[in-house]
Design a protein around this motif. Sequence first.
Motif, PDB file in Angstrom:
ATOM      1  N   THR A  10       0.453  -1.124  -0.088  1.00  0.00           N
ATOM      2  CA  THR A  10      -0.194   0.221  -0.390  1.00  0.00           C
ATOM      3  C   THR A  10       1.217   0.735  -0.005  1.00  0.00           C
ATOM      4  OG1 THR A  10      -1.409  -1.033   1.031  1.00  0.00           O
ATOM      5  CG2 THR A  10      -1.783   0.961   1.391  1.00  0.00           C
ATOM      6  N   LEU A  11       1.792   1.606   0.936  1.00  0.00           N
ATOM      7  CA  LEU A  11       2.740   2.276   1.246  1.00  0.00           C
ATOM      8  C   LEU A  11       4.005   2.832  -0.660  1.00  0.00           C
ATOM      9  CD1 LEU A  11       5.224   2.408   4.481  1.00  0.00           C
ATOM     10  CD2 LEU A  11       2.999   3.864   3.868  1.00  0.00           C
ATOM     11  N   ALA A  12       3.953   2.039  -1.284  1.00  0.00           N
ATOM     12  CA  ALA A  12       5.534   2.078  -2.317  1.00  0.00           C
ATOM     13  C   ALA A  12       4.080   2.409  -3.309  1.00  0.00           C
ATOM     14  CB  ALA A  12       5.287   0.059  -2.458  1.00  0.00           C
ATOM     15  N   VAL A  13       2.579   1.439  -3.955  1.00  0.00           N
ATOM     16  CA  VAL A  13       1.697   1.866  -4.082  1.00  0.00           C
ATOM     17  C   VAL A  13       0.760   3.229  -4.575  1.00  0.00           C
ATOM     18  CG1 VAL A  13      -0.371   1.003  -5.439  1.00  0.00           C
ATOM     19  CG2 VAL A  13       1.325  -0.812  -5.466  1.00  0.00           C
ATOM     20  N   GLY A  14       0.814   3.179  -2.871  1.00  0.00           N
ATOM     21  CA  GLY A  14       0.749   4.546  -2.750  1.00  0.00           C
ATOM     22  C   GLY A  14       0.938   5.535  -2.789  1.00  0.00           C
ATOM     23  N   SER A  15       2.013   5.618  -2.708  1.00  0.00           N
ATOM     24  CA  SER A  15       3.641   6.309  -2.939  1.00  0.00           C
ATOM     25  C   SER A  15       3.207   7.301  -4.391  1.00  0.00           C
ATOM     26  CB  SER A  15       4.666   6.213  -2.315  1.00  0.00           C
ATOM     27  OG  SER A  15       5.508   5.723  -3.023  1.00  0.00           O
ATOM     28  N   VAL A  16       3.301   5.988  -5.222  1.00  0.00           N
ATOM     29  CA  VAL A  16       4.026   6.366  -6.240  1.00  0.00           C
ATOM     30  C   VAL A  16       2.220   6.709  -7.256  1.00  0.00           C
ATOM     31  CG1 VAL A  16       3.404   4.931  -9.131  1.00  0.00           C
ATOM     32  CG2 VAL A  16       4.706   4.088  -7.236  1.00  0.00           C
ATOM     33  N   PHE A  17       0.626   6.651  -6.776  1.00  0.00           N
ATOM     34  CA  PHE A  17       0.295   6.503  -7.801  1.00  0.00           C
ATOM     35  C   PHE A  17      -0.306   8.485  -6.592  1.00  0.00           C
ATOM     36  CE2 PHE A  17      -4.597   7.359  -6.745  1.00  0.00           C
ATOM     37  CZ  PHE A  17      -5.367   7.581  -8.743  1.00  0.00           C
ATOM     38  N   TRP A  18       0.176   8.964  -5.815  1.00  0.00           N
ATOM     39  CA  TRP A  18       0.238  10.230  -4.786  1.00  0.00           C
ATOM     40  C   TRP A  18       1.150  10.943  -5.681  1.00  0.00           C
ATOM     41  CZ3 TRP A  18      -1.724  13.745  -2.676  1.00  0.00           C
ATOM     42  CH2 TRP A  18      -0.577  15.214  -2.138  1.00  0.00           C
ATOM     43  N   VAL A  19       1.981  10.586  -6.801  1.00  0.00           N
ATOM     44  CA  VAL A  19       3.032  11.606  -6.832  1.00  0.00           C
ATOM     45  C   VAL A  19       2.743  12.019  -8.413  1.00  0.00           C
ATOM     46  CG1 VAL A  19       5.489  11.013  -6.158  1.00  0.00           C
ATOM     47  CG2 VAL A  19       4.849   9.507  -8.128  1.00  0.00           C
ATOM     48  N   GLU A  20       1.668  11.205  -9.327  1.00  0.00           N
ATOM     49  CA  GLU A  20       1.153  11.311 -10.414  1.00  0.00           C
ATOM     50  C   GLU A  20      -0.618  12.296 -10.224  1.00  0.00           C
ATOM     51  OE1 GLU A  20       1.926  10.678 -13.175  1.00  0.00           O
ATOM     52  OE2 GLU A  20       3.213   9.093 -13.451  1.00  0.00           O
ATOM     53  N   ILE A  21      -0.948  12.003  -8.490  1.00  0.00           N
ATOM     54  CA  ILE A  21      -1.724  12.975  -8.238  1.00  0.00           C
ATOM     55  C   ILE A  21      -1.191  13.980  -8.514  1.00  0.00           C
ATOM     56  CG2 ILE A  21      -3.533  13.697  -7.105  1.00  0.00           C
ATOM     57  CD1 ILE A  21      -4.171  10.804  -6.329  1.00  0.00           C
ATOM     58  N   VAL A  22       0.054  14.583  -7.658  1.00  0.00           N
ATOM     59  CA  VAL A  22       0.643  15.587  -7.690  1.00  0.00           C
ATOM     60  C   VAL A  22       1.157  16.501  -9.148  1.00  0.00           C
ATOM     61  CG1 VAL A  22       2.710  16.432  -7.202  1.00  0.00           C
ATOM     62  CG2 VAL A  22       1.881  15.210  -5.266  1.00  0.00           C
ATOM     63  N   ARG A  23       1.730  15.269 -10.238  1.00  0.00           N
ATOM     64  CA  ARG A  23       1.324  15.724 -11.362  1.00  0.00           C
ATOM     65  C   ARG A  23       0.708  16.415 -12.254  1.00  0.00           C
ATOM     66  NH1 ARG A  23       4.757  12.770 -16.562  1.00  0.00           N
ATOM     67  NH2 ARG A  23       3.151  11.072 -15.674  1.00  0.00           N
ATOM     68  N   ASP A  24      -0.249  15.709 -11.649  1.00  0.00           N
ATOM     69  CA  ASP A  24      -1.848  16.366 -12.443  1.00  0.00           C
ATOM     70  C   ASP A  24      -2.318  17.475 -12.037  1.00  0.00           C
ATOM     71  OD1 ASP A  24      -2.018  13.890 -14.451  1.00  0.00           O
ATOM     72  OD2 ASP A  24      -3.212  13.010 -13.472  1.00  0.00           O
ATOM     73  N   PHE A  25      -2.081  17.933 -11.051  1.00  0.00           N
ATOM     74  CA  PHE A  25      -2.497  19.150 -10.299  1.00  0.00           C
ATOM     75  C   PHE A  25      -1.287  19.958 -10.602  1.00  0.00           C
ATOM     76  CE2 PHE A  25      -6.059  16.632  -7.535  1.00  0.00           C
ATOM     77  CZ  PHE A  25      -6.540  16.694  -7.595  1.00  0.00           C
ATOM     78  N   TYR A  26      -0.644  19.670 -11.012  1.00  0.00           N
ATOM     79  CA  TYR A  26       0.652  20.991 -11.897  1.00  0.00           C
ATOM     80  C   TYR A  26       0.287  21.384 -12.227  1.00  0.00           C
ATOM     81  CZ  TYR A  26       5.028  22.815 -13.063  1.00  0.00           C
ATOM     82  OH  TYR A  26       6.154  23.210 -12.883  1.00  0.00           O
ATOM     83  N   HIS A  27      -0.531  20.399 -13.339  1.00  0.00           N
ATOM     84  CA  HIS A  27      -0.268  21.481 -14.889  1.00  0.00           C
ATOM     85  C   HIS A  27      -1.436  22.056 -15.126  1.00  0.00           C
ATOM     86  CE1 HIS A  27      -1.103  18.874 -18.790  1.00  0.00           C
ATOM     87  NE2 HIS A  27      -1.138  19.756 -18.898  1.00  0.00           N
ATOM     88  N   ALA A  28      -2.693  20.916 -14.375  1.00  0.00           N
ATOM     89  CA  ALA A  28      -3.889  21.759 -14.053  1.00  0.00           C
ATOM     90  C   ALA A  28      -3.500  23.576 -13.675  1.00  0.00           C
ATOM     91  CB  ALA A  28      -5.028  21.441 -13.251  1.00  0.00           C
ATOM     92  N   LEU A  29      -2.506  23.454 -12.652  1.00  0.00           N
ATOM     93  CA  LEU A  29      -2.755  24.483 -12.100  1.00  0.00           C
ATOM     94  C   LEU A  29      -1.991  25.873 -13.478  1.00  0.00           C
ATOM     95  CD1 LEU A  29      -2.969  26.281  -9.894  1.00  0.00           C
ATOM     96  CD2 LEU A  29      -0.363  25.218  -8.523  1.00  0.00           C
ATOM     97  N   SER A  30      -1.489  24.278 -13.561  1.00  0.00           N
ATOM     98  CA  SER A  30       0.094  25.714 -14.774  1.00  0.00           C
ATOM     99  C   SER A  30      -0.912  26.244 -16.165  1.00  0.00           C
ATOM    100  CB  SER A  30       0.379  24.210 -15.869  1.00  0.00           C
ATOM    101  OG  SER A  30       1.204  24.298 -14.440  1.00  0.00           O
TER     102      SER A  30
END
Length: 407
Positions: A10-30
């Motif tokens: 859960t920690l491994a998969v969740g951490s990967v999924f989390w950074v993808e969410i960060v990337r998408d919101f950074y993209h939207a904010l851009s």
Amino acid sequence: MTTAIITATTLAVGSVFWVEIVRDFYHALSHHWQLLYRLHVWHHRVFRPDLSAVSEQIYRQAHWYNDVPEALVMLLFSLLPWAIATALDLPHQWTAWMGSLYTLSFLFGAIARGSGIPYADELTDVTHRPGAFTRLPARWLVNRPYHWRHHFDNQKAYYSGTFTIVDKLMGTALSLKGKTIAVTGASGTLGRSLLKHLHLRGAKVIALTSKERTVTLDINGENTPIKTLKWQVGKESELAELLESIDILIINHGINGFGKRTQEAVAQSYEINTFSGWRLMELFFKTVRTNEDIARKEVWINTSEAEVSPAFSPLYELSKRSLGDLITLRRLDAPCIVRKLILGPFKSDLNPFGVMSGDWVAKQIVNLAQRDVRNIIVTINPLTFIAFPIKEFCVSAYFKLFSDRVR
């Protein structure tokens, strides 16, 4: 032991999924914060509609201005899962670093592309490779047709980079703005409501009806006439030229024979509810030729909840189920996205005993389509949400196993 494995995974998969969410919101904010857009716009300056780069120099600069800063933000936020795991004193805390390692692959890839290292773009920039699209825009993982739409359909939609979940949550997995959308059965309750809500989302709507009068929409208390074209069942070929200019075709017309079971009623039900919609769909498929068509064009077809539950109108059920099965069969080789509208009883001329509002149903259809739901279920019957996916999966698998692929 089992608990430890589950926690670590859960920690491994969740951490990967989390950074993808960060990337998408950074993209939207851009796309909404001018300071970041000044960096991100370099990414949009790079590609032509065929996804070839305008120039090698701009391609490399775009990675230094956009991709590297984006990866550094991802790397910074990748520390959060580890911090949470540490604060909660969870076992196997080291697995929370998986998101950071995952992010480093994006950072090093961006640096390699920015530095002009040979073949770095081919290995690490797969959603921007030129060439013919061989697949439709994907549902869960971003592919080339999906991301193409962000560049050349609507830059304020399709933000997701790898997983499409953020677009689904934000309602940006399908942009309707500026799209030309034709709706059959436009004089009916659902047809008018669909036209209204599509118009409110920025679409250019066209009403296709068998009636003589121009279709008008109640927009903010004012009657707004829209482009209306008359057509007749059996003369679908006359719409061929129009379909060339249509981005989304919504096949919504139908007839309810209620308790009739005469030879004429059987023929009429199948002709209107089944074969007319099938012919229109096939005509529309012929207009899908280019990468742009594959990425932008869609068919939405109202097959009804009658696919899996009784409608207390035998001919309506039989003809709609036949249409639903034909759509399931053709979906296997469809050249564009095909959405099914699985609708429960709403009040209309076809069903005066309906319990849902046609306007509410249309609004839900549009909302779910913008979240890229391919089987749009709107009903008060909870069993449909269970029965239809099972039925669709089994029938689709059966058709795939025992029919030949269209070349």
